[in-house]
Motif scaffolding. Sequence first.
Motif, PDB file in Angstrom:
ATOM      1  N   ILE A  78       0.832  -1.209   0.000  1.00 16.45           N
ATOM      2  CA  ILE A  78       0.000   0.000   0.000  1.00 16.45           C
ATOM      3  C   ILE A  78       0.864   1.255   0.000  1.00 16.45           C
ATOM      4  N   THR A  79       1.907   1.248   0.805  1.00 12.90           N
ATOM      5  CA  THR A  79       2.739   2.445   0.983  1.00 12.90           C
ATOM      6  C   THR A  79       3.373   2.881  -0.333  1.00 12.90           C
ATOM      7  N   GLY A  80       3.819   1.917  -1.134  1.00  9.46           N
ATOM      8  CA  GLY A  80       4.502   2.253  -2.381  1.00  9.46           C
ATOM      9  C   GLY A  80       3.576   2.478  -3.566  1.00  9.46           C
ATOM     10  N   ALA A  81       2.272   2.364  -3.358  1.00  9.13           N
ATOM     11  CA  ALA A  81       1.317   2.485  -4.461  1.00  9.13           C
ATOM     12  C   ALA A  81       1.157   3.933  -4.905  1.00  9.13           C
ATOM     13  N   VAL A  82       0.859   4.105  -6.189  1.00  7.56           N
ATOM     14  CA  VAL A  82       0.578   5.430  -6.749  1.00  7.56           C
ATOM     15  C   VAL A  82      -0.935   5.649  -6.722  1.00  7.56           C
ATOM     16  N   SER A  83      -1.388   6.636  -5.992  1.00  8.30           N
ATOM     17  CA  SER A  83      -2.815   6.923  -5.863  1.00  8.30           C
ATOM     18  C   SER A  83      -3.380   7.464  -7.170  1.00  8.30           C
ATOM     19  N   LEU A  84      -4.464   6.865  -7.642  1.00 12.50           N
ATOM     20  CA  LEU A  84      -5.100   7.328  -8.876  1.00 12.50           C
ATOM     21  C   LEU A  84      -5.491   8.795  -8.773  1.00 12.50           C
ATOM     22  N   TRP A  85      -6.138   9.172  -7.681  1.00 10.48           N
ATOM     23  CA  TRP A  85      -6.669  10.530  -7.590  1.00 10.48           C
ATOM     24  C   TRP A  85      -5.558  11.568  -7.495  1.00 10.48           C
ATOM     25  N   ASP A  86      -4.462  11.221  -6.843  1.00 10.01           N
ATOM     26  CA  ASP A  86      -3.316  12.131  -6.819  1.00 10.01           C
ATOM     27  C   ASP A  86      -2.737  12.296  -8.218  1.00 10.01           C
ATOM     28  N   HIS A  87      -2.624  11.187  -8.942  1.00  7.80           N
ATOM     29  CA  HIS A  87      -2.074  11.225 -10.298  1.00  7.80           C
ATOM     30  C   HIS A  87      -2.944  12.081 -11.209  1.00  7.80           C
ATOM     31  N   LEU A  88      -4.273  11.908 -11.117  1.00  6.24           N
ATOM     32  CA  LEU A  88      -5.174  12.671 -11.976  1.00  6.24           C
ATOM     33  C   LEU A  88      -5.125  14.162 -11.657  1.00  6.24           C
ATOM     34  N   ALA A  89      -4.947  14.492 -10.381  1.00  3.36           N
ATOM     35  CA  ALA A  89      -4.893  15.902  -9.987  1.00  3.36           C
ATOM     36  C   ALA A  89      -3.620  16.572 -10.504  1.00  3.36           C
ATOM     37  N   GLU A  90      -2.559  15.786 -10.713  1.00  2.00           N
ATOM     38  CA  GLU A  90      -1.262  16.345 -11.094  1.00  2.00           C
ATOM     39  C   GLU A  90      -0.987  16.292 -12.591  1.00  2.00           C
ATOM     40  N   THR A  91      -1.697  15.460 -13.339  1.00  2.31           N
ATOM     41  CA  THR A  91      -1.380  15.271 -14.751  1.00  2.31           C
ATOM     42  C   THR A  91      -1.684  16.511 -15.581  1.00  2.31           C
ATOM     43  N   SER A  92      -0.961  16.635 -16.684  1.00  2.22           N
ATOM     44  CA  SER A  92      -1.241  17.717 -17.635  1.00  2.22           C
ATOM     45  C   SER A  92      -2.057  17.223 -18.825  1.00  2.22           C
ATOM     46  N   LYS A  93      -2.318  15.912 -18.893  1.00  2.00           N
ATOM     47  CA  LYS A  93      -3.083  15.356 -20.002  1.00  2.00           C
ATOM     48  C   LYS A  93      -4.571  15.675 -19.856  1.00  2.00           C
ATOM     49  N   PRO A  94      -5.288  15.841 -20.964  1.00  2.00           N
ATOM     50  CA  PRO A  94      -6.740  15.961 -20.891  1.00  2.00           C
ATOM     51  C   PRO A  94      -7.336  14.664 -20.334  1.00  2.00           C
TER      52      PRO A  94
ATOM     53  N   CYS B 169     -14.131  13.760  -8.876  1.00  2.00           N
ATOM     54  CA  CYS B 169     -13.154  14.628  -9.545  1.00  2.00           C
ATOM     55  C   CYS B 169     -13.278  16.058  -9.050  1.00  2.00           C
ATOM     56  N   SER B 170     -14.502  16.506  -8.850  1.00  2.00           N
ATOM     57  CA  SER B 170     -14.709  17.857  -8.343  1.00  2.00           C
ATOM     58  C   SER B 170     -14.109  18.013  -6.943  1.00  2.00           C
ATOM     59  N   LEU B 171     -14.316  17.008  -6.097  1.00  4.05           N
ATOM     60  CA  LEU B 171     -13.781  17.043  -4.740  1.00  4.05           C
ATOM     61  C   LEU B 171     -12.252  16.995  -4.727  1.00  4.05           C
ATOM     62  N   LYS B 172     -11.677  16.275  -5.692  1.00  9.61           N
ATOM     63  CA  LYS B 172     -10.229  16.062  -5.732  1.00  9.61           C
ATOM     64  C   LYS B 172      -9.509  17.066  -6.633  1.00  9.61           C
ATOM     65  N   ASN B 173     -10.232  18.077  -7.103  1.00  7.58           N
ATOM     66  CA  ASN B 173      -9.645  19.095  -7.983  1.00  7.58           C
ATOM     67  C   ASN B 173      -9.061  18.501  -9.261  1.00  7.58           C
ATOM     68  N   VAL B 174      -9.792  17.555  -9.827  1.00  5.26           N
ATOM     69  CA  VAL B 174      -9.408  16.921 -11.088  1.00  5.26           C
ATOM     70  C   VAL B 174     -10.256  17.526 -12.198  1.00  5.26           C
ATOM     71  N   LYS B 175      -9.614  18.098 -13.198  1.00  2.00           N
ATOM     72  CA  LYS B 175     -10.318  18.756 -14.290  1.00  2.00           C
ATOM     73  C   LYS B 175     -10.712  17.742 -15.364  1.00  2.00           C
ATOM     74  N   ILE B 176     -11.982  17.736 -15.734  1.00  2.96           N
ATOM     75  CA  ILE B 176     -12.481  16.862 -16.804  1.00  2.96           C
ATOM     76  C   ILE B 176     -12.594  17.685 -18.084  1.00  2.96           C
ATOM     77  N   SER B 177     -12.085  17.127 -19.193  1.00  2.00           N
ATOM     78  CA  SER B 177     -12.076  17.855 -20.466  1.00  2.00           C
ATOM     79  C   SER B 177     -13.185  17.430 -21.415  1.00  2.00           C
ATOM     80  N   GLY B 178     -13.804  16.270 -21.162  1.00  2.00           N
ATOM     81  CA  GLY B 178     -14.861  15.838 -22.065  1.00  2.00           C
ATOM     82  C   GLY B 178     -15.430  14.494 -21.681  1.00  2.00           C
ATOM     83  N   PHE B 179     -16.446  14.082 -22.448  1.00  2.00           N
ATOM     84  CA  PHE B 179     -17.105  12.789 -22.253  1.00  2.00           C
ATOM     85  C   PHE B 179     -17.152  12.051 -23.583  1.00  2.00           C
ATOM     86  N   MET B 180     -17.021  10.749 -23.517  1.00  3.52           N
ATOM     87  CA  MET B 180     -17.116   9.927 -24.715  1.00  3.52           C
ATOM     88  C   MET B 180     -17.989   8.716 -24.439  1.00  3.52           C
TER      89      MET B 180
END
Length: 362
Positions: free
Chosen positions: A4-20, A37-48
Amino acid sequence: MYDITGAVSLWDHLAETSKPIIIYGMGDGAQKILDVCSLKNVKISGFMASDDFVRGHSFAGFEVKKLSDIERQFGDCIILVAFGTHIDEVIQRIIAISDRHELYAPDVPVIGGGLFTKEYAEEHRAELERVYSMLADEKSKQVFDGWLEYRITGRIHPLLRNQTDKAEGYEILDLGGNETYADLGAYNGDTITEFLEVTGGQFNKIFAMEPDGKNYSKMKRIHYKLSPYDFRTVNAGAWSCDTVCEFISKGGRNSSLIPYEKGKPVNPSRIKEIEMRSLDSFVKDERITYIKYDVEGSESEALDGSKTVIKRDKPKLLVSLYHRTEDMFALPIKVTELNPSYKLYLRQHPYIPAWDMNLYCI
């Protein structure tokens, strides 16, 4: 157990990424992910959506587009899968997209609140390690590790590499021709059909509980040939005691009935009073040899309502572990407190996300 300690958190990664970031899907799952996403300050660029479902829809103010249109607009992007599927063709389509783009299937609870994050896993490490140590075979531990990695990272491949067909679960149960089966959350009778196929149509008695009226009627129609003496049914939900509860009727398999939370906005016509029964009350002195629990987030209460039967008869159990955030550790612990002699096996049958995760207690 998975680190668990060494795992990369999905929500942290999404908050930091520059990708759409693109959400794949519409409906309840997409709304839940959008809310997180709204709670975690993750920006959504679209829906498919899949090509067959793109017909001028919009969701949350975005036009829903085909993947090809998303790729032309954004190029390299992150895809978040926001729906559940067990259909192999759809799973293969998701895998194909993951070969082209960074793809995740965020874990959000089917029922109830809370979110299984890296911090949540750390907080409940002791319970997780306790359950891991109780698992009876190496395959169960592999499933547990893959499940834990998936829930923290959102990556689908830890799930996929450990999935097995339902047949393996029935091999663990080793059902015979003289079972007395209690089906809690019988839906439209599909798991009764599976049971009859596995046992060659041989059984002692079947007790079935289903709260949704439409599903209950379908079940009765499908299994009309079964004798009322051998096939005993009740249009009620499984609970810790005999009572009446308010529910929101939704229909379908995964959320046929969900508890109504007072104060939460909802169409009043969908709120229904549903009879609830404990299994102990329903079967009384009948000896039960096998119980299935798939009751849309009420598994803990249903286990409480089965205490007498479990302690008296020590039946084989199949318990769904995917509806609530805490189910994966809270329910196995509860089961072993009711019967410490159980051997616990964990299997996940083909599904994205981590649905159809079952605990087999022998």
